[in-house]
Scaffold this motif. Structure first.
Motif, PDB file in Angstrom:
ATOM      1  N   THR A 199      15.442  25.971   0.952  1.00  0.00           N
ATOM      2  CA  THR A 199      14.098  26.426   1.314  1.00  0.00           C
ATOM      3  C   THR A 199      13.669  25.936   2.701  1.00  0.00           C
ATOM      4  OG1 THR A 199      13.385  26.729  -0.974  1.00  0.00           O
ATOM      5  CG2 THR A 199      11.673  26.237   0.601  1.00  0.00           C
ATOM      6  N   TYR A 200      13.938  24.659   3.011  1.00  0.00           N
ATOM      7  CA  TYR A 200      13.547  24.112   4.317  1.00  0.00           C
ATOM      8  C   TYR A 200      14.225  24.880   5.455  1.00  0.00           C
ATOM      9  CZ  TYR A 200      13.771  21.032   8.404  1.00  0.00           C
ATOM     10  OH  TYR A 200      13.734  20.546   9.680  1.00  0.00           O
ATOM     11  N   GLN A 201      15.554  25.098   5.334  1.00  0.00           N
ATOM     12  CA  GLN A 201      16.284  25.801   6.403  1.00  0.00           C
ATOM     13  C   GLN A 201      15.737  27.216   6.591  1.00  0.00           C
ATOM     14  OE1 GLN A 201      17.817  23.897   4.106  1.00  0.00           O
ATOM     15  NE2 GLN A 201      19.426  22.673   5.069  1.00  0.00           N
ATOM     16  N   THR A 202      15.439  27.888   5.486  1.00  0.00           N
ATOM     17  CA  THR A 202      14.880  29.241   5.562  1.00  0.00           C
ATOM     18  C   THR A 202      13.541  29.222   6.287  1.00  0.00           C
ATOM     19  OG1 THR A 202      15.956  29.812   3.473  1.00  0.00           O
ATOM     20  CG2 THR A 202      14.182  31.251   4.177  1.00  0.00           C
ATOM     21  N   ALA A 203      12.707  28.241   5.955  1.00  0.00           N
ATOM     22  CA  ALA A 203      11.397  28.129   6.595  1.00  0.00           C
ATOM     23  C   ALA A 203      11.543  27.885   8.105  1.00  0.00           C
ATOM     24  CB  ALA A 203      10.601  26.999   5.952  1.00  0.00           C
ATOM     25  N   LYS A 204      12.504  27.046   8.492  1.00  0.00           N
ATOM     26  CA  LYS A 204      12.721  26.758   9.919  1.00  0.00           C
ATOM     27  C   LYS A 204      13.143  28.024  10.671  1.00  0.00           C
ATOM     28  CE  LYS A 204      12.504  23.431  12.057  1.00  0.00           C
ATOM     29  NZ  LYS A 204      11.293  22.918  12.767  1.00  0.00           N
ATOM     30  N   MET A 205      14.007  28.807  10.043  1.00  0.00           N
ATOM     31  CA  MET A 205      14.457  30.065  10.665  1.00  0.00           C
ATOM     32  C   MET A 205      13.282  31.013  10.873  1.00  0.00           C
ATOM     33  SD  MET A 205      18.181  31.202   9.189  1.00  0.00           S
ATOM     34  CE  MET A 205      17.555  31.549   7.569  1.00  0.00           C
ATOM     35  N   MET A 206      12.453  31.131   9.847  1.00  0.00           N
ATOM     36  CA  MET A 206      11.302  32.041   9.925  1.00  0.00           C
ATOM     37  C   MET A 206      10.243  31.516  10.900  1.00  0.00           C
ATOM     38  SD  MET A 206      12.064  34.679   8.265  1.00  0.00           S
ATOM     39  CE  MET A 206      13.776  34.397   8.700  1.00  0.00           C
ATOM     40  N   GLU A 207      10.112  30.208  10.988  1.00  0.00           N
ATOM     41  CA  GLU A 207       9.191  29.608  11.968  1.00  0.00           C
ATOM     42  C   GLU A 207       9.600  30.028  13.383  1.00  0.00           C
ATOM     43  OE1 GLU A 207       8.165  25.217  13.882  1.00  0.00           O
ATOM     44  OE2 GLU A 207       9.675  25.409  12.324  1.00  0.00           O
ATOM     45  N   GLN A 208      10.906  29.917  13.666  1.00  0.00           N
ATOM     46  CA  GLN A 208      11.407  30.309  15.002  1.00  0.00           C
ATOM     47  C   GLN A 208      11.180  31.790  15.264  1.00  0.00           C
ATOM     48  OE1 GLN A 208      15.404  28.796  14.483  1.00  0.00           O
ATOM     49  NE2 GLN A 208      15.053  27.142  15.930  1.00  0.00           N
ATOM     50  N   GLU A 209      11.464  32.596  14.231  1.00  0.00           N
ATOM     51  CA  GLU A 209      11.317  34.046  14.369  1.00  0.00           C
ATOM     52  C   GLU A 209       9.863  34.427  14.682  1.00  0.00           C
ATOM     53  OE1 GLU A 209      12.438  37.523  11.439  1.00  0.00           O
ATOM     54  OE2 GLU A 209      14.169  36.190  11.697  1.00  0.00           O
ATOM     55  N   MET A 232       0.631  23.195   3.505  1.00  0.00           N
ATOM     56  CA  MET A 232       1.390  24.085   2.621  1.00  0.00           C
ATOM     57  C   MET A 232       2.519  23.286   1.973  1.00  0.00           C
ATOM     58  SD  MET A 232       3.053  27.743   3.588  1.00  0.00           S
ATOM     59  CE  MET A 232       4.814  27.884   3.595  1.00  0.00           C
ATOM     60  N   ALA A 233       2.794  23.596   0.708  1.00  0.00           N
ATOM     61  CA  ALA A 233       3.896  22.948  -0.007  1.00  0.00           C
ATOM     62  C   ALA A 233       4.511  23.958  -0.953  1.00  0.00           C
ATOM     63  CB  ALA A 233       3.377  21.743  -0.785  1.00  0.00           C
ATOM     64  N   GLN A 278      11.332  36.459   3.607  1.00  0.00           N
ATOM     65  CA  GLN A 278      10.195  37.351   3.831  1.00  0.00           C
ATOM     66  C   GLN A 278       8.864  36.693   3.462  1.00  0.00           C
ATOM     67  OE1 GLN A 278      10.696  40.311   5.480  1.00  0.00           O
ATOM     68  NE2 GLN A 278       8.473  40.211   5.688  1.00  0.00           N
ATOM     69  N   THR A 279       8.890  35.906   2.386  1.00  0.00           N
ATOM     70  CA  THR A 279       7.674  35.194   1.973  1.00  0.00           C
ATOM     71  C   THR A 279       7.199  34.276   3.092  1.00  0.00           C
ATOM     72  OG1 THR A 279       8.293  35.284  -0.359  1.00  0.00           O
ATOM     73  CG2 THR A 279       6.712  33.589   0.261  1.00  0.00           C
ATOM     74  N   PHE A 280       8.138  33.494   3.643  1.00  0.00           N
ATOM     75  CA  PHE A 280       7.778  32.597   4.745  1.00  0.00           C
ATOM     76  C   PHE A 280       7.297  33.385   5.964  1.00  0.00           C
ATOM     77  CE2 PHE A 280      10.625  29.285   2.745  1.00  0.00           C
ATOM     78  CZ  PHE A 280       9.617  28.370   2.519  1.00  0.00           C
ATOM     79  N   LYS A 281       8.001  34.472   6.260  1.00  0.00           N
ATOM     80  CA  LYS A 281       7.639  35.256   7.448  1.00  0.00           C
ATOM     81  C   LYS A 281       6.214  35.804   7.320  1.00  0.00           C
ATOM     82  CE  LYS A 281       9.328  38.473  10.841  1.00  0.00           C
ATOM     83  NZ  LYS A 281      10.375  39.387  11.279  1.00  0.00           N
ATOM     84  N   PRO A 328      -3.867  26.313  12.470  1.00  0.00           N
ATOM     85  CA  PRO A 328      -2.708  25.422  12.396  1.00  0.00           C
ATOM     86  C   PRO A 328      -2.207  25.294  10.954  1.00  0.00           C
ATOM     87  CG  PRO A 328      -4.529  24.392  13.585  1.00  0.00           C
ATOM     88  CD  PRO A 328      -5.073  25.612  12.927  1.00  0.00           C
ATOM     89  N   LEU A 329      -0.891  25.280  10.797  1.00  0.00           N
ATOM     90  CA  LEU A 329      -0.270  25.185   9.467  1.00  0.00           C
ATOM     91  C   LEU A 329       0.801  24.111   9.482  1.00  0.00           C
ATOM     92  CD1 LEU A 329       0.114  26.503   6.568  1.00  0.00           C
ATOM     93  CD2 LEU A 329       1.907  27.889   7.618  1.00  0.00           C
ATOM     94  N   LEU A 330       0.745  23.219   8.495  1.00  0.00           N
ATOM     95  CA  LEU A 330       1.787  22.197   8.324  1.00  0.00           C
ATOM     96  C   LEU A 330       2.443  22.418   6.974  1.00  0.00           C
ATOM     97  CD1 LEU A 330       3.313  19.550   8.938  1.00  0.00           C
ATOM     98  CD2 LEU A 330       1.327  18.291   8.056  1.00  0.00           C
ATOM     99  N   TYR A 331       3.726  22.804   6.995  1.00  0.00           N
ATOM    100  CA  TYR A 331       4.478  23.009   5.749  1.00  0.00           C
ATOM    101  C   TYR A 331       5.357  21.794   5.507  1.00  0.00           C
ATOM    102  CZ  TYR A 331       8.086  24.803   2.568  1.00  0.00           C
ATOM    103  OH  TYR A 331       8.970  24.949   1.531  1.00  0.00           O
ATOM    104  N   LEU A 332       5.049  21.059   4.444  1.00  0.00           N
ATOM    105  CA  LEU A 332       5.861  19.931   4.011  1.00  0.00           C
ATOM    106  C   LEU A 332       6.829  20.469   2.965  1.00  0.00           C
ATOM    107  CD1 LEU A 332       2.865  17.475   3.685  1.00  0.00           C
ATOM    108  CD2 LEU A 332       4.643  17.346   5.429  1.00  0.00           C
TER     109      LEU A 332
END
Length: 286
Positions: free
Chosen positions: A94-104, A6-7, A66-69, A81-85
């Motif tokens: 965007t990266y920080q938001t994705a990390k937060m949603m990954e944890q959630e 994913m990018a 929400q998009t990331f979630k 499996p998903l790898l988001y670069l």
């Protein structure tokens, strides 16, 4: 199950690449003339550059939580499996938001195989890292192999670029007001690069004639083995200069493969028309 790459749209790869390599794409938002557009979907870079030439000041916003979630939940549920670069964390949240949603999402689905990596890259420099990962995924390489190679390429990806008018970068808070004022006053054209994900002014040149030649010199100083790598060039609605730069590189270094694309709408909204950017792997890449 094979890994999905994913990018986001700041990779400046067109939809065709995402289709060809079966990648997941998330888009930044471009705000122009009181409307919101989805980068890479319902607005073209040409729309943005034409508007900027007429005095418009487009703004951008990062991918929503929400998009990331939604995307991460979908992959967690399907156990794929998903790898988001991600686009450089120094240029977007965007990266920080994705990390937060990954944890959630992982709190709800502890076995979710989701990895988020900050490439610290932008535009086609970022796009080249993504494409290599996608090719490896298509060839059936393991997640560990792909992460290792993508991380290495991202670390060694050089970004050398020039903008036609520093005013655009100033509006987006990417360079200081003083630098922008001095640049426009003296017809100084800056050469910038990306260092640890940040935009750093490198040199200033008077006028535009020697700019491309200097970019090629910097390329020679920093890189090597150009005939065995894909050279990236992105442009702010100036294909002629982008192709001229490619020709100079081909003649000097024997480079064979180029990826030439528009600077996308989201990055273009900050860099402006006339931008020329060059991307290659440096000497320390093995």
């Amino acid at each position: 199950m094979s890994i999905k790459i994913m990018a986001d749209s700041a990779s400046d790869l067109t939809k065709n690449y995402f289709t060809e390599y079966d990648m997941e794409m998330v888009s930044l938002t471009v705000h122009l003339d009181d409307k919101d557009y989805v980068d890479g979907i319902n607005i073209t870079p040409k729309n943005v550059f034409d508007a900027m030439r007429k005095g418009a000041s487009p703004k951008t916003s990062q991918v929503s939580p929400q998009t990331f979630k939604n995307i991460f939940t979908e992959y967690a549920q399907s156990k794929q499996p998903l790898l988001y670069l991600a686009f450089s964390s120094e240029l977007s949240g965007t990266y920080q938001t994705a990390k937060m949603m990954e944890q959630e999402v992982k709190e709800e689905y502890p076995d979710a195989d989701i990895t988020v990596i900050d490439t610290k890259c932008a535009s086609i420099g970022y796009g080249l890292v993504v494409l290599q990962a996608a090719k490896m995924a298509k060839a059936g390489k393991s997640k560990e192999e792909i992460i290792e190679e993508a991380s290495k390429q991202a670390l060694h990806m050089e970004h050398i670029f020039t903008v036609d008018d520093l005013e655009y970068l100033k509006r987006g808070g990417r360079v200081s007001k003083t630098a922008a004022f001095v640049g426009s006053l003296l017809n100084i054209k800056p050469i910038l690069h990306v260092e640890q994900g940040k935009l750093i002014p490198l040199e200033k040149m008077r006028g535009t004639k020697k700019l491309l030649g200097r970019m090629v010199e910097l390329m020679e100083e920093r890189g090597g083995n150009f005939e065995n790598q894909v050279i990236g060039i992105s442009h702010g609605d100036d294909l002629e200069r982008a192709e001229k730069l490619a020709e100079m590189i081909k003649e000097k270094f024997g480079a064979k493969e180029f990826l030439i694309e528009y600077v996308g709408s989201a990055i273009g909204a900050h860099a402006g028309p006339g931008t020329i950017a060059l991307f290659f792997l440096n000497k320390s890449y093995k």
